[in-house]
Write a protein that holds these residues in place. Structure first.
Motif, PDB file in Angstrom:
ATOM      1  N   THR A 116       1.365  -4.172   9.329  1.00  0.00           N
ATOM      2  CA  THR A 116       0.073  -4.740   8.929  1.00  0.00           C
ATOM      3  C   THR A 116      -0.874  -3.647   8.459  1.00  0.00           C
ATOM      4  OG1 THR A 116       0.368  -6.531  10.546  1.00  0.00           O
ATOM      5  CG2 THR A 116      -1.861  -6.173   9.681  1.00  0.00           C
ATOM      6  N   ARG A 117      -0.870  -2.510   9.155  1.00  0.00           N
ATOM      7  CA  ARG A 117      -1.715  -1.390   8.729  1.00  0.00           C
ATOM      8  C   ARG A 117      -1.277  -0.855   7.365  1.00  0.00           C
ATOM      9  NH1 ARG A 117      -1.330  -0.093  14.331  1.00  0.00           N
ATOM     10  NH2 ARG A 117       0.399   1.351  13.900  1.00  0.00           N
ATOM     11  N   GLN A 118       0.035  -0.827   7.132  1.00  0.00           N
ATOM     12  CA  GLN A 118       0.532  -0.386   5.836  1.00  0.00           C
ATOM     13  C   GLN A 118       0.063  -1.323   4.724  1.00  0.00           C
ATOM     14  OE1 GLN A 118       4.794  -0.034   6.014  1.00  0.00           O
ATOM     15  NE2 GLN A 118       4.770   1.580   7.568  1.00  0.00           N
ATOM     16  N   LEU A 119       0.132  -2.627   4.978  1.00  0.00           N
ATOM     17  CA  LEU A 119      -0.326  -3.598   3.996  1.00  0.00           C
ATOM     18  C   LEU A 119      -1.806  -3.401   3.669  1.00  0.00           C
ATOM     19  CD1 LEU A 119       1.268  -7.072   4.823  1.00  0.00           C
ATOM     20  CD2 LEU A 119       1.358  -5.847   2.649  1.00  0.00           C
ATOM     21  N   TRP A 120      -2.594  -3.168   4.702  1.00  0.00           N
ATOM     22  CA  TRP A 120      -4.028  -2.963   4.491  1.00  0.00           C
ATOM     23  C   TRP A 120      -4.278  -1.709   3.652  1.00  0.00           C
ATOM     24  CZ3 TRP A 120      -8.387  -5.331   4.237  1.00  0.00           C
ATOM     25  CH2 TRP A 120      -9.582  -4.619   4.297  1.00  0.00           C
ATOM     26  N   SER A 121      -3.488  -0.685   3.875  1.00  0.00           N
ATOM     27  CA  SER A 121      -3.662   0.550   3.103  1.00  0.00           C
ATOM     28  C   SER A 121      -3.269   0.354   1.640  1.00  0.00           C
ATOM     29  CB  SER A 121      -2.834   1.680   3.720  1.00  0.00           C
ATOM     30  OG  SER A 121      -1.448   1.451   3.573  1.00  0.00           O
ATOM     31  N   TYR A 122      -2.473  -0.678   1.370  1.00  0.00           N
ATOM     32  CA  TYR A 122      -2.061  -0.974  -0.007  1.00  0.00           C
ATOM     33  C   TYR A 122      -2.884  -2.116  -0.614  1.00  0.00           C
ATOM     34  CZ  TYR A 122       2.087   2.012  -0.140  1.00  0.00           C
ATOM     35  OH  TYR A 122       2.936   3.093  -0.188  1.00  0.00           O
TER      36      TYR A 122
END
Length: 298
Positions: A37-43
């Motif tokens: 989820t954090r990766q998605l937010w960073s993208y």
């Protein structure tokens, strides 16, 4: 690797501990759900840019461009009105059948477009997936954002139609905002679910049009919802009225129309909408995440 081996022999630490201290992770490791989820937010900027590029690519070669976002549901509504409202006369019992029908067509079309695009989202972007590293959920989420943009434009036209057909402008019209947010979240989960399923079983894409057509007929898009109570009873009626698309359509009808008979009380409809959003939105996300490492392989 030689340095790693030396460090390992010098310190006496296990290779896993040496890797952890140096910020290394196993190749092909599935990130935890919070990490993903954090990766998605960073993208998020990539997701937005990808959605904008999809809109430009899909409409840039047509003469009418973005007008097709409005013309398509309008044409469908016109055809359905002639066939079902005039020829078959399913409008009996509905005072404002034009508004009733258009709401059903526009809101159902929102989910239908997301599902159809979501089923192709992984398969049609294999080159991008194999070439670049990014959270694969970015693609179905971007597709959902494209359709959110389309439904916003369509809702403006829909509200004009509803108002012109005789419905008063009331404060309840503001309820379309939370209703569409819930449906958009539901759609995103559904898009991720069909994206993974279709990437594993390609034949699913051939079934999607038939599934959506059956789903439309079961969502009281083309006829009064009272037809269900006239012909179904007990658990059968309960199951049919719990149909998530019927719930979302009824919420918009409740917001935009006066004196319209619904499939349940407003409180019941909102409760069911929230429940479906949580189950499908979160469930589709988890299901897609579990297959993250398999997209683009084979």
């Amino acid at each position: 690797m030689a340095q790693m081996a030396v460090a390992d022999s010098d310190t006496g630490l296990a290779p896993q501990e040496v890797a952890r201290r140096n910020g290394l992770t196993a190749a092909g490791r599935l990130p935890s759900l919070p990490e993903y989820t954090r990766q998605l937010w960073s993208y998020r900027h990539f997701i937005t840019a990808f959605a904008n590029a999809k809109v430009t690519a899909s409409l840039g070669t047509t003469r009418l461009g973005m007008l097709w976002q409005v013309l398509t549901p309008l044409i469908n509504a016109g055809v359905y009105y002639v066939i079902f409202g005039v020829l078959i006369n399913t409008k009996r019992g509905v005072d404002n059948f034009i508004a009733y029908l258009c709401i059903g067509v526009f809101i159902f079309g929102f989910t239908q477009s997301v599902v159809q695009a979501g089923s192709n989202s992984i398969i049609s972007h294999l080159g991008l997936i194999r070439a670049l590293h990014f959270p694969r959920a970015s693609i179905p989420i971007s597709i959902t954002l494209v359709e959110v943009r389309n439904i916003i434009v369509s809702m403006i036209v829909l509200m004009v139609i509803v108002f012109a057909s005789g419905e008063p402008l009331t404060v309840e019209w503001l309820l379309i905002i939370p209703a569409l947010i819930l449906q958009a979240t539901f759609n995103a989960g559904l898009a991720m679910f069909v994206a993974r399923l279709a990437s594993k079983v390609h034949d699913v894409r051939q079934l999607i049009p038939y599934i959506m057509r059956i789903w439309m007929y079961g969502s009281a898009v083309l006829y009064p919802v009272t037809n269900f109570t006239d012909h179904l009873h007990g658990w059968k009626l309960t199951v049919v009225e719990a149909n998530p698309l019927l719930v979302f359509i009824e919420l918009i009808r409740h917001a935009l129309m006066e004196n319209v008979q619904l499939a349940g009380t407003p409180m019941r409809l909102w409760t069911e909408a929230v429940a479906w959003t949580v189950v499908v939105g979160l469930g589709g996300y988890v299901y897609f995440w579990r297959g993250e490492k398999g997209y683009g392989r084979g």
